[in-house]
Scaffold this active site. Structure first.
Site, short mmCIF file in Angstrom:
data_model
loop_
_atom_site.label_atom_id
_atom_site.label_comp_id
_atom_site.label_asym_id
_atom_site.label_seq_id
_atom_site.Cartn_x
_atom_site.Cartn_y
_atom_site.Cartn_z
N ASP A 24 -11.45 2.36 8.27
CA ASP A 24 -10.57 2.29 7.26
C ASP A 24 -10.98 2.84 6.14
O ASP A 24 -10.73 2.35 4.86
CB ASP A 24 -10.24 1.01 7.05
CG ASP A 24 -8.91 0.46 6.31
OD1 ASP A 24 -8.14 1.56 5.92
OD2 ASP A 24 -8.49 -0.61 5.87
N GLY A 58 1.65 -0.99 5.80
CA GLY A 58 1.73 -1.50 7.31
C GLY A 58 0.81 -0.71 8.33
O GLY A 58 1.05 -0.94 9.48
N THR A 97 4.35 -2.52 -1.79
CA THR A 97 3.71 -2.77 -2.86
C THR A 97 3.61 -1.64 -3.92
O THR A 97 3.23 -1.90 -5.05
CB THR A 97 2.15 -3.27 -2.58
OG1 THR A 97 1.62 -2.32 -1.90
CG2 THR A 97 2.26 -4.49 -1.78
N TRP A 113 -7.33 1.89 -3.78
CA TRP A 113 -6.15 2.40 -4.22
C TRP A 113 -6.13 2.67 -5.49
O TRP A 113 -5.20 3.65 -6.01
CB TRP A 113 -4.98 1.41 -4.20
CG TRP A 113 -5.10 0.06 -4.50
CD1 TRP A 113 -5.85 -0.85 -4.07
CD2 TRP A 113 -4.90 -0.38 -5.88
NE1 TRP A 113 -5.86 -2.01 -4.94
CE2 TRP A 113 -5.31 -1.59 -5.95
CE3 TRP A 113 -4.42 0.31 -7.00
CZ2 TRP A 113 -5.20 -2.11 -7.40
CZ3 TRP A 113 -4.28 -0.35 -8.29
CH2 TRP A 113 -4.49 -1.64 -8.30
N GLU A 143 -1.58 -1.60 8.62
CA GLU A 143 -2.65 -2.80 9.34
C GLU A 143 -1.97 -3.52 10.19
O GLU A 143 -2.06 -4.52 10.94
CB GLU A 143 -3.16 -3.74 8.38
CG GLU A 143 -4.36 -3.49 7.68
CD GLU A 143 -4.33 -2.05 6.81
OE1 GLU A 143 -3.13 -1.91 5.97
OE2 GLU A 143 -5.00 -1.37 7.15
#
Lengths: 188, 566
Positions: free
Chosen positions: B336, B205, B189, B412, B207
């Site tokens: 996370d 990735g 992305t 992000w 996750e």
């Protein structure tokens, strides 16, 4: 031009449509499925999911998961175990290419509000987007409400185990929210 | 073994010459503006001082997002009006950073469409629609954060883990390369970065139990030049008990050591995605990027050790991809709360008060970290920008509440700096969440969170725009927003900051004090980083308003350019 196409098809080797097995007649096999999933895409039973027009990769992974007992079900486990990877891919490709049938789904007063609270809390749209499905994410919009309800409750009650992260998400939702979600998603 | 093999195989598939006809829709190649200008390496290097173009996702190689034009400024921003609105075909999450080259704008949408637009009028020049393979993966929406430009080419990474090169004039596909195996959960992305004929790109990735990397590809051929695995084969590290801010992470080191002995190093499925662009230092020919969370996100029991280099700032050699240095913020993360916002290179004060080359990163923890570029070491961390209530509460089977929630702190979303004010600007989220752990074995490329993070429905959420003095770590000012913030921010030499919100508001602030100077209701969530450019003497601000899938902000499909009313 030849070389270009040659190179390209190698790129697609992981995808559907290759390694066709001459002995495997996908149309004939589909007759078996039609007994439950419907002759024209409308399942016979309300707790049987629509698979016509479902996402290719999702159908494929579900068949593999049933076969490997990662997802357990009294009939589907046995049925899926009959197919190897290529055959499962062909079945998936066959059903993904079909048109999703329109269903009649009724919602109740307050369903949309309850459902959206659940969706925001569980951050569902991060993966499910507009519920139309994409590759590994199944379409849920217009799915049979009784099946949606059952499969969400199966997650919650640790019956369906092949998407374990859904278990904790569903455990956050009370049954009333799950039922509202099922009706709401079916009506989309 | 098997896994390692598959991950390594992500081979190069080239369709040299023109791609298949079905792979794109070309509408028209002509432009009133004449030929598209060739983007030279020199232009890319001078981008920080270029008030006409917007050539990099984050403005320049240092990723400052500080735009040098000042025609639009604190004195006249109240006259900012929409110049045009372009509607894409895709009504979904928009995270694109518009790139502008000599009056031509390139934007991308969810599901990998690319549009070339006339930047003065919004008129479409061409439209490319990526022919998606059967397997796509995303954790957080079918997003794309934009293109990179170089020469006469435009580059984009795709949800089916490919890198495509397009002809900038026509939108025709020149080549495509499979970056990694989509079935195993790799996907793209982020916008690529181009430098010296190399396209740099990381991977999603984290996750899905991937093994993360940053790779460099040849701009001409699409062939891989180097690959840096973000997870080394020995990932155990130093068994750190405290995070970068000095808080105890409550690790059971003895149990982890025993598990490590028993199960070996978990590096093959340890995650470590790289979500955002590297900062490029051409003086030292090094790049700096941050590495995301370990897999599975919430379940540490399957991955004993510090899980190097997850949740870290990492520097590698630009030409070889060789490791130079790293700094890990959180060892053995089970929340996370990783590192995603792209790092920034700028002069900072060291402990002795001397100006040195520093690296800034806005962590999902909600702190700004300031590093020495030389060895990646931490000079200071800021005051917390968001509540740290309960950090680090370990996830439990019944769910444990903690702040920040798993979207951060800072997601992000890139930060921007004003090098004159010595401030860095971050957008924040306040989202209390419950962290639930549920251990399950590696599911072979399917989603693998090891539990879930859930928003607590009846608790209030909000966002901030925060200005942090990076020489001291002190917060200079902070403005609260109605909802948690995701997207990005742009600072300009006009003394302005631009950023958008989930409720559709796009705002301008005075960058020195946070005073709101202007706002516009875009009708859908403004959750993308703004860009700026100047054509025929007129400065524009442009931003995507398409909402956000992750936070479920209202979707739309608008690219909106603003300029001063006559």
């Amino acid at each position: 031009m030849r070389t270009i196409l040659g190179g390209l098809s190698a790129c697609l080797a992981a995808g559907p449509g290759l390694a066709q097995d001459a002995a495997f007649d996908v149309e004939a096999e589909a007759q078996i499925c039609a007994g439950c999933h419907g002759e024209a895409g409308m399942p016979v039973d309300e707790t049987t999911p629509i698979i016509w027009g479902q996402e290719y990769f999702y159908i494929y992974t579900q068949l593999r998961d049933y076969a490997a007992a990662r997802r357990e079900h009294e009939v589907m486990t046995g049925i899926a175990a009959e197919y190897d990877r290529d055959q499962a891919k062909q079945l998936a490709e066959y059903y993904a290419a079909k048109d999703w049938p329109a269903i009649q789904a009724a919602t109740e007063e307050g369903d949309a509000r309850l459902a959206n609270a659940g969706i925001t809390g569980g951050q569902c749209s991060a993966c499910h987007g507009k519920w139309e499905g994409d590759s590994r994410i199944p379409r849920a919009a217009g799915q049979q409400p009784a099946y949606l309800e059952q499969t969400m409750k199966d997650f919650k009650n640790e019956v369906r185990m092949n998407a374990p992260d859904k278990i904790s998400t569903m455990k956050q939702l009370d049954d009333a929210t799950i039922e509202a979600l099922a009706r709401y998603l079916a009506s989309l | 073994m098997h896994l390692k093999f598959l991950a390594a195989v992500g081979g190069v598939c080239l369709a040299l010459g023109s791609g298949p006809a079905s792979a794109q829709e070309e509408t028209s190649a002509s432009t009133l503006y004449g030929d598209l200008q060739h983007v030279t390496q020199d232009m890319l290097e001078r981008a920080a001082g270029d008030g006409n173009n917007f050539l990099h996702t984050n403005g320049n190689y240092e990723q400052t997002r500080y735009y040098p034009a000042s025609q639009i400024n604190t004195g006249n921003v109240q006259n900012l009006r929409p110049a045009w609105i372009f509607q894409t075909e895709v009504v979904d999450s928009l995270e694109t950073s518009p790139i502008v080259v000599n009056g031509i704008m390139y934007v991308t949408t969810s599901f990998n469409h690319v549009y070339a637009l006339d930047a003065r009028t919004g008129r479409q020049i061409w439209h490319y629609k990526h022919q998606m393979g059967p397997v796509t993966t995303y954790c957080c929406g079918p997003n794309n954060r934009g293109v990179a430009v170089s020469g006469d080419r435009v580059f984009m990474g795709t949800l089916d883990a490919k890198l495509v090169a397009l002809d900038a004039k026509t939108g025709k596909q020149l080549w495509e390369t499979q970056i990694a195996e989509a079935e195993l959960g790799y996907s793209e992305t982020m916008a690529p970065t181009v430098v010296d004929n190399m396209v740099l790109i990381g991977t999603n990735g984290g996750e899905y139990g991937i093994r993360g990397f940053v790779k460099a590809f040849d701009t001409e051929t699409g062939e891989e030049i180097w690959n840096f695995y973000t997870v080394p084969e020995d990932s155990k590290g130093v068994w750190a008990t405290h995070d970068a801010t000095g808080r105890d992470m409550k690790r059971d080191i003895e149990a982890e050591k025993a598990a490590y002995e028993e199960m070996g190093d978990p590096y093959e499925t340890l995650g470590g995605g790289v979500w955002q662009n590297p900062a490029v230092d051409l003086e030292t020919r090094r790049i700096y990027f941050v590495v995301g969370n370990p897999s599975p996100d919430l379940d540490g029991s399957l991955r004993p050790g510090d899980n190097l280099y997850t949740d870290s700032l990492v520097s590698v050699d630009l030409d070889s991809g060789e490791y130079v240095c790293h700094f890990q913020y959180i060892a053995h993360d089970v929340w996370d709360l990783d590192a995603v916002s792209p790092p920034i290179i700028t002069q900072v004060k060291d402990e002795a008060g001397n100006d040195i080359k520093g690296i800034l990163h806005g962590g999902k923890t909600g702190y700004v970290y300031v590093h020495d570029a030389e060895d990646c070491s931490l000079i200071r961390f800021s005051e917390p920008m968001v509540s740290q209530e309960g950090r680090w509460t370990l996830p439990t089977e019944d769910g444990a509440r903690m702040l920040p929630g798993a979207n951060g702190g800072v997601e992000w979303s890139p930060m921007a700096i004003d090098p004159n004010e010595r401030l860095t600007y971050a957008i924040n989220l306040h989202q209390p969440m419950t962290y639930t752990v549920r251990s399950t074995p590696y599911p072979e490329g399917k989603l693998w969170l090891g539990g879930s993070f859930d928003v607590i429905p009846d608790e209030e959420q909000w966002g901030n725009v925060t200005a942090v003095d990076y020489d001291t770590g002190k917060i200079r000012w902070k403005v609260r927003t109605e909802q948690p913030m995701i997207g990005g921010i742009l600072a300009t030499a006009g003394g302005l900051l631009f950023t958008g919100e989930g409720n559709g508001l796009f705002k301008a602030f005075d960058s020195s004090n946070g005073a709101e100077l202007w706002r516009f209701q875009a009708g859908a969530g403004v959750n993308a980083p703004p860009s700026s450019y100047t054509v025929e003497g007129r400065q524009y601000i442009v931003v995507g308003a398409g909402g956000n899938a992750q936070l479920n902000y209202k979707r739309g499909n608008n690219i909106i350019a603003f300029t001063l009313a006559d």
